[in-house]
Motif scaffolding. Sequence first.
Motif, short mmCIF file in Angstrom:
data_model
loop_
_atom_site.label_atom_id
_atom_site.label_comp_id
_atom_site.label_asym_id
_atom_site.label_seq_id
_atom_site.Cartn_x
_atom_site.Cartn_y
_atom_site.Cartn_z
N ASP A 1 35.10 37.47 32.86
CA ASP A 1 34.65 36.10 32.59
C ASP A 1 35.57 35.37 31.62
OD1 ASP A 1 33.95 37.87 30.65
OD2 ASP A 1 32.13 36.82 30.04
N GLU A 2 36.32 36.15 30.82
CA GLU A 2 37.20 35.54 29.81
C GLU A 2 38.50 35.05 30.43
OE1 GLU A 2 37.50 38.05 26.34
OE2 GLU A 2 39.20 36.90 25.55
N LEU A 3 38.80 35.48 31.65
CA LEU A 3 40.10 35.19 32.24
C LEU A 3 39.97 34.63 33.66
CD1 LEU A 3 41.76 38.50 31.04
CD2 LEU A 3 42.44 36.24 30.28
N ASP B 1 40.89 31.92 35.05
CA ASP B 1 42.06 31.28 35.65
C ASP B 1 43.25 32.23 35.79
OD1 ASP B 1 40.64 28.98 35.82
OD2 ASP B 1 41.42 28.14 33.94
N TYR B 2 43.08 33.44 35.28
CA TYR B 2 44.18 34.40 35.30
C TYR B 2 43.99 35.38 36.45
CZ TYR B 2 45.45 32.71 30.69
OH TYR B 2 45.85 31.93 29.64
N LEU C 1 37.48 47.08 31.96
CA LEU C 1 37.89 45.87 32.68
C LEU C 1 36.77 44.83 32.85
CD1 LEU C 1 40.38 44.64 33.83
CD2 LEU C 1 39.88 45.70 36.03
N VAL D 1 34.50 43.85 31.13
CA VAL D 1 34.26 43.05 29.92
C VAL D 1 35.05 41.75 29.94
CG1 VAL D 1 34.52 43.05 27.40
CG2 VAL D 1 33.79 45.14 28.56
N TYR D 2 36.17 41.72 30.67
CA TYR D 2 37.11 40.61 30.54
C TYR D 2 37.15 39.64 31.72
CZ TYR D 2 38.57 43.33 26.60
OH TYR D 2 38.56 44.02 25.42
#
Lengths: 138, 138
Positions: free
Chosen positions: B114-116, B118-119, B109, B111-112
């Motif tokens: 910073d990629e999401l 706004d989610y 988890l 890992v993601y």
Amino acid sequence: MRVEEGIAVLKENGHKYTDKRADILSYFIHAKGYRSAKALLAFMETSYKGISLDTIYRNLRLFEQLELLESREKNGEKLFKIACKSGSHHHHFICESCGLTKPLQKCPLPVYTDELTDYHINTHAFELYGLCPTCHNR
Amino acid sequence: MRVEEGIAVLKENGHKYTDKRADILSYFIHAKGYRSAKALLAFMETSYKGISLDTIYRNLRLFEQLELLESREKNGEKLFKIACKSGSHHHHFICESCGLTKPLQKCPLPVYTDELTDYHINTHAFELYGLCPTCHNR
DNA sequence: CTATTCTATCGTAATCATTTCGATTTGTAA
DNA sequence: TTACAAATCGAAATGATTACGATAGAATAG
């Protein structure tokens, strides 16, 4: 993906064009998320009253086989979405409210190669679930 | 987990002891991997000829509800394994041959996040599939 | 130990998603 | 336009799971 691309794949594999197939493809292309056979049936019935379950399920299976659709299982039913044509391997964030799927940039697999040296990894499943910005701000 | 611990959980929640329930728990405790309702039925029939499907499925549901069992879906059927009592969150490697599950140390988890930004992430699913050392060397 | 009271189980039917089938229709290539 | 394989229909079959009325069994108080 465009409907014509999907139809082309059908023909390349010896399958025929039908309006129903074009509409099924169109449905999933515009859905941008996972949809059930039941949802597809409801959509198709608006244009084709009395459409057979055979047609729904047979085409869903065919499209998945031709890799035009991808599926996952939830609560005992299969859900389908339009396949990601991006050739590269990737995973998704899935909005639990609207079904939208967002491709993720990274794959978590590398994290585990050193932890499983004696194991032979064949496949893996990874998905994030939550709310997309639109649904979260509502 | 021991059978008595599972029975204790049952009683704490107002359920009764039965030999069948003890045997179901025992079956999953010794399985160390995912098993189907059908496999459990086959096992139970050796000791209780004529056992009802109701008993199989009702108890599987009850045990999952009480978090004594965990489940996943595959090919339209539900598979169950004994729950991991380790309170901490973790994922598994699952042997496709014998069903053995090996807890993994890391969670992908982070890992993601910073990629999401706004989610809103609610949950996630991550599993590795392949062959355990024993099955791989056979 | 016995009576009482829920819960569990049985035997079977119902449900739900999916698959299958014979008959008919339709796309498409010649 | 003809011919034929593929697609669809309508309906029945399948497989996993759930539900139900009647009976059996576990737990508790007396």
